[in-house]
Write a protein that holds these residues in place. Structure first.
Motif, PDB file in Angstrom:
ATOM      1  N   ALA A 139       0.836  -1.209   0.000  1.00  0.00           N
ATOM      2  CA  ALA A 139       0.000   0.000   0.000  1.00  0.00           C
ATOM      3  C   ALA A 139       0.870   1.259   0.000  1.00  0.00           C
ATOM      4  CB  ALA A 139      -0.928  -0.018   1.204  1.00  0.00           C
ATOM      5  N   LEU A 140       1.949   1.232   0.785  1.00  0.00           N
ATOM      6  CA  LEU A 140       2.839   2.392   0.829  1.00  0.00           C
ATOM      7  C   LEU A 140       3.535   2.598  -0.511  1.00  0.00           C
ATOM      8  CD1 LEU A 140       4.193   4.642   2.484  1.00  0.00           C
ATOM      9  CD2 LEU A 140       5.913   2.960   3.215  1.00  0.00           C
ATOM     10  N   ALA A 141       3.999   1.521  -1.093  1.00  0.00           N
ATOM     11  CA  ALA A 141       4.685   1.630  -2.389  1.00  0.00           C
ATOM     12  C   ALA A 141       3.727   2.087  -3.475  1.00  0.00           C
ATOM     13  CB  ALA A 141       5.299   0.283  -2.755  1.00  0.00           C
ATOM     14  N   GLN A 142       2.485   1.656  -3.377  1.00  0.00           N
ATOM     15  CA  GLN A 142       1.491   2.082  -4.374  1.00  0.00           C
ATOM     16  C   GLN A 142       1.238   3.588  -4.264  1.00  0.00           C
ATOM     17  OE1 GLN A 142      -0.137   0.002  -6.733  1.00  0.00           O
ATOM     18  NE2 GLN A 142      -0.626   2.015  -7.563  1.00  0.00           N
ATOM     19  N   ALA A 143       1.168   4.119  -3.049  1.00  0.00           N
ATOM     20  CA  ALA A 143       0.935   5.570  -2.860  1.00  0.00           C
ATOM     21  C   ALA A 143       2.125   6.376  -3.377  1.00  0.00           C
ATOM     22  CB  ALA A 143       0.677   5.855  -1.387  1.00  0.00           C
ATOM     23  N   TYR A 145       4.223   5.475  -5.686  1.00  0.00           N
ATOM     24  CA  TYR A 145       4.225   5.399  -7.155  1.00  0.00           C
ATOM     25  C   TYR A 145       3.198   6.367  -7.736  1.00  0.00           C
ATOM     26  CZ  TYR A 145       3.554   3.632 -11.878  1.00  0.00           C
ATOM     27  OH  TYR A 145       3.430   3.554 -13.244  1.00  0.00           O
ATOM     28  N   ASP A 146       2.027   6.453  -7.106  1.00  0.00           N
ATOM     29  CA  ASP A 146       0.997   7.362  -7.623  1.00  0.00           C
ATOM     30  C   ASP A 146       1.480   8.823  -7.565  1.00  0.00           C
ATOM     31  OD1 ASP A 146      -0.634   5.195  -8.087  1.00  0.00           O
ATOM     32  OD2 ASP A 146      -1.747   5.396  -6.184  1.00  0.00           O
ATOM     33  N   ASP A 163      10.690   5.498 -12.120  1.00  0.00           N
ATOM     34  CA  ASP A 163      11.143   4.096 -12.220  1.00  0.00           C
ATOM     35  C   ASP A 163      11.444   3.517 -10.839  1.00  0.00           C
ATOM     36  OD1 ASP A 163      10.897   4.292 -14.923  1.00  0.00           O
ATOM     37  OD2 ASP A 163      13.048   4.669 -15.295  1.00  0.00           O
ATOM     38  N   THR A 164      12.029   4.346  -9.969  1.00  0.00           N
ATOM     39  CA  THR A 164      12.330   3.871  -8.606  1.00  0.00           C
ATOM     40  C   THR A 164      11.048   3.540  -7.861  1.00  0.00           C
ATOM     41  OG1 THR A 164      14.347   5.219  -8.556  1.00  0.00           O
ATOM     42  CG2 THR A 164      13.450   4.482  -6.442  1.00  0.00           C
ATOM     43  N   ALA A 165      10.042   4.369  -7.982  1.00  0.00           N
ATOM     44  CA  ALA A 165       8.763   4.111  -7.309  1.00  0.00           C
ATOM     45  C   ALA A 165       8.098   2.849  -7.861  1.00  0.00           C
ATOM     46  CB  ALA A 165       7.853   5.318  -7.460  1.00  0.00           C
ATOM     47  N   SER A 166       8.193   2.638  -9.174  1.00  0.00           N
ATOM     48  CA  SER A 166       7.595   1.437  -9.784  1.00  0.00           C
ATOM     49  C   SER A 166       8.288   0.175  -9.289  1.00  0.00           C
ATOM     50  CB  SER A 166       7.690   1.541 -11.310  1.00  0.00           C
ATOM     51  OG  SER A 166       7.172   0.363 -11.908  1.00  0.00           O
ATOM     52  N   ALA A 167       9.630   0.193  -9.174  1.00  0.00           N
ATOM     53  CA  ALA A 167      10.363  -0.977  -8.690  1.00  0.00           C
ATOM     54  C   ALA A 167      10.006  -1.303  -7.238  1.00  0.00           C
ATOM     55  CB  ALA A 167      11.862  -0.749  -8.837  1.00  0.00           C
ATOM     56  N   SER A 168       9.890  -0.259  -6.437  1.00  0.00           N
ATOM     57  CA  SER A 168       9.514  -0.481  -5.030  1.00  0.00           C
ATOM     58  C   SER A 168       8.134  -1.115  -4.920  1.00  0.00           C
ATOM     59  CB  SER A 168       9.564   0.864  -4.277  1.00  0.00           C
ATOM     60  OG  SER A 168      10.874   1.401  -4.289  1.00  0.00           O
ATOM     61  N   LEU A 169       7.217  -0.737  -5.794  1.00  0.00           N
ATOM     62  CA  LEU A 169       5.873  -1.328  -5.767  1.00  0.00           C
ATOM     63  C   LEU A 169       5.916  -2.809  -6.114  1.00  0.00           C
ATOM     64  CD1 LEU A 169       2.810  -1.053  -5.510  1.00  0.00           C
ATOM     65  CD2 LEU A 169       2.756  -0.274  -7.911  1.00  0.00           C
ATOM     66  N   ARG A 170       6.692  -3.167  -7.137  1.00  0.00           N
ATOM     67  CA  ARG A 170       6.778  -4.587  -7.533  1.00  0.00           C
ATOM     68  C   ARG A 170       7.440  -5.425  -6.429  1.00  0.00           C
ATOM     69  NH1 ARG A 170       8.165  -2.178 -12.526  1.00  0.00           N
ATOM     70  NH2 ARG A 170      10.394  -2.553 -12.119  1.00  0.00           N
ATOM     71  N   THR A 171       8.442  -4.855  -5.780  1.00  0.00           N
ATOM     72  CA  THR A 171       9.111  -5.567  -4.683  1.00  0.00           C
ATOM     73  C   THR A 171       8.137  -5.836  -3.536  1.00  0.00           C
ATOM     74  OG1 THR A 171      11.237  -4.558  -5.260  1.00  0.00           O
ATOM     75  CG2 THR A 171      11.012  -5.492  -3.044  1.00  0.00           C
TER      76      THR A 171
END
Length: 529
Positions: A139-143, A145-146, A163-171
């Motif tokens: 949830a935190l990574a999704q926020a 990234y948004d 790109d960094t935010a997207s990678a954190s979301l996938r992790t």
């Protein structure tokens, strides 16, 4: 008083005539006794003091069987062991107890297994907490990234921040999947531990009777590659099986479905019946004797037959009811003084008169050796059957004759049967059997046994007006005591089984005559006799 002088000269010799006369009398008496003994045992010949022993030809049962012994067992026997190690805390059944499937037989100490289950439950709870943490990270990574996406769309941040935010979301999402896998793994471990806990209760895999128990409370069970047997259960003792050991010489006559009679030492006066259900191909050899195991199933009324009893069995190979039969001693009997006539009589009257199955050498006598016609007559075939069976039998007869000629025209076995003929017709019988009715198949099996050695020719002597009369007979099955008579005798005929006048030993007569003559010429003394 005058003394009488005593003479000191030699005494006069006594006459020996009296002693020689006594010796001669004894010698003559011994000779007379010897002559009387020789006359009694050798020269008196036959008389009416030993009459012929006879038995009437009658109808009865002929049973040909194979005798063997074996051990009784339950139809289904299950050995119950333990898959885990532990100390026995309770034993809930005893010998001869009846149990049902799933019933608890014994209980092992469950403390270790119960602790393993509780540990697995705690590990599942921990894994589920990790799943919650991973979901929070998602949830935190999704926020994040948004936000980076919003700023990137307006040109405020660079592509690298997005790109960094997207990678954190996938992790974070991968962490959720890993946590869920940990939950499933711990759940599987819990199920395994629960199953192990359940194995602390030893349960019955079948319904039956406890015939053996190997544990007591307090005993430690060690589980390994060789599982220790705790209980032995017999599924149902209303039926038992006997494992009969049959010699290799007799196994060729045993067939599935043959009836079996057997006794046990515990009930010596009772006869039990069963049926051959299996002939095992694995041989057993002991002291160079090869045998095969035959499985016989039998009813066990009242459950009197117990596993382990020794069964003395007779496998019924052939059973003939209501047939003419004679004692085997009648077939072996020959009156005194006719031994020298037997070979010629057999050659002229017996061996050449064969013309039916089991006759032996009938193939050398033209039409009388038509085996196929005799078999067809005994089977009582209808027209449709005859059209199919006739070519098979004709071919078998031709093969038998060809094989007999190849063997030099004879080839008769020890019982008077032709082995080549037996083999050819046995092969034909296998082809014919599916074409016959049930009653005809029974007759066919009788013929098969006759070709295999149960039939042949024989000679008996019938007492007619006090005199023995020879009869040639055709024989069928035999049970060792009686033999079936197919032709040559009538019911009620008195066949001779023994007795009769004794034979005169001509050699002994001649020797006794020489001894007598020697005694007369010897001057009347022991030396002359």
């Amino acid at each position: 008083m005058t003394a009488t002088p005593i003479s000191t000269g030699p005494l006069p010799k006594k006459p020996r005539r009296r002693r020689n006369g006594l010796t001669l009398a004894l010698a003559v008496g011994a000779g007379v006794l010897a002559l009387i003994a020789i006359w009694f045992f050798f020269l008196r010949g036959g008389d009416d003091a030993d009459p012929y022993r006879t038995e009437a030809v009658s109808r009865g049962e002929i049973v040909r069987s194979v005798s063997a012994s074996g051990t009784l067992e339950a139809l289904v026997t299950v050995e119950v062991g333990s898959q885990i190690s532990g100390q026995v805390t309770q034993v809930l059944v005893d010998y001869n107890d009846r149990v049902t499937r799933g019933q608890t037989l014994a209980i092992l100490d469950p403390q270790n297994q119960r602790s393993a289950v509780e540990q697995s439950q705690a590990q599942i709870a921990s894994a589920q907490a990790q799943v919650s943490q991973a979901e929070a990270q998602v949830a935190l990574a999704q926020a994040e990234y948004d936000r980076q996406k919003f700023l990137f769309d307006r040109g405020i941040v660079a592509q690298a921040a997005l790109d960094t935010a997207s990678a954190s979301l996938r992790t974070a999402r991968a962490s959720v999947q890993s946590a869920n896998a940990q939950v499933r793994q711990q759940q599987a471990s819990l199920r395994a531990n629960q199953a192990t806990l359940g194995r602390t209760s030893i349960t019955a895999p079948i319904s039956g009777i406890v015939i053996d128990r190997q544990i007591e409370p307090g005993q430690t069970v060690a589980s390994g590659l060789n599982v220790a047997v705790l209980f032995t259960l017999a599924q149902d003792l209303s039926r038992v099986q006997a494992l009969i050991s049959v010699d290799e010489a007799d196994i060729g006559s045993v067939r599935l479905g043959q009836p079996v009679r057997f006794t046990v030492d515990a009930f010596a006066n009772d006869n039990f019946t069963g049926e051959v259900t299996q002939i095992r191909m694995l041989p057993t050899a002991e002291s160079s004797v090869v045998a095969y195991t035959v499985v016989v199933e039998a009813d066990n009324p009242g459950e009197r037959l117990l596993p382990g009893m020794t069964a003395n069995a007779d496998i019924i190979l052939e059973q003939r009811r209501g047939v003419l039969r004679v004692p085997n001693s009648a077939l072996r009997f020959t009156p005194a003084g006719v031994e020298a006539e037997q070979p010629a009589r057999r050659a002229n009257g017996v061996a050449g008169a064969t013309g039916a199955p089991g006759g032996g050498g009938g193939q050398r006598s033209g039409g009388r050796g038509n085996m196929a016609a005799s078999i067809i007559a005994e089977l009582n075939l209808d027209a449709a059957q005859l059209a199919k069976v006739q070519p098979i039998l004709d071919r078998a007869q031709q093969e038998a004759r060809a094989a007999s000629r190849a063997q030099g025209g004879g080839g008769q076995g020890r019982r008077g049967n032709n082995p080549a003929m037996a083999a050819a017709f046995n092969k034909a019988f296998d082809e014919i059997k599916p074409l016959l009715r049930a009653d005809q198949q029974t007759t066919l099996e009788t013929l098969r046994g006759r070709f295999a050695g149960g039939g042949g020719r024989g000679t008996v002597w019938v007492l007619v007006d006090g005199e023995p009369v020879q009869r040639s007979v055709r024989t069928g099955a035999t049970d060792g005591s009686y033999t079936e008579v197919l032709s040559g005798l009538n019911e009620g005929d008195q066949v001779i089984t023994g007795g009769g006048p004794r034979a005169v030993d001509t050699q002994a007569q001649a020797q006794a005559a020489r001894m007598t003559a020697g005694g007369g010429a010897g001057g009347g003394g022991p030396r002359g006799f």
